[in-house]
Write a protein that holds these residues in place. Structure first.
Motif: not given
Length: 83
Positions: A20-42
């Motif tokens: 899931g994290g890998f898919i989120g990083m891959l879709t970070a620059n895709v305009s319609g799927l960039s929301w998948l990379n939204y998250g929090q780091s702690f």
């Protein structure tokens, strides 16, 4: 009724988080799927260093949770329950 192995669940959860994290990083620059990379780091911003003279130990932990990794965990649990 057969019992399910806890190690299998742990491996499936970890693989769901990683994929899931890998898919989120891959879709970070895709305009319609960039929301998948939204998250929090702690975690620890800077690692803790223990200097014992002869041995230096460095401890650090940082966790990044994104929408895609949460979806990966949910899918891993669904697949585990189907097994």
């Amino acid at each position: 009724m057969r019992s399910k192995n806890g190690w299998v669940l742990l491996v499936m959860l970890l693989s769901g988080i990683v994929l899931g994290g890998f898919i989120g990083m891959l879709t970070a620059n895709v305009s319609g799927l960039s929301w998948l990379n939204y998250g929090q780091s702690f975690g620890l911003e800077s690692p803790i260093v223990l200097d014992l003279g002869l041995l230096v130990l460095t401890f650090g932990l940082q966790i990044q949770i994104s929408i895609a990794s949460i979806i990966g965990v949910v899918l891993a649990i669904i697949i585990y329950r189907k097994l």
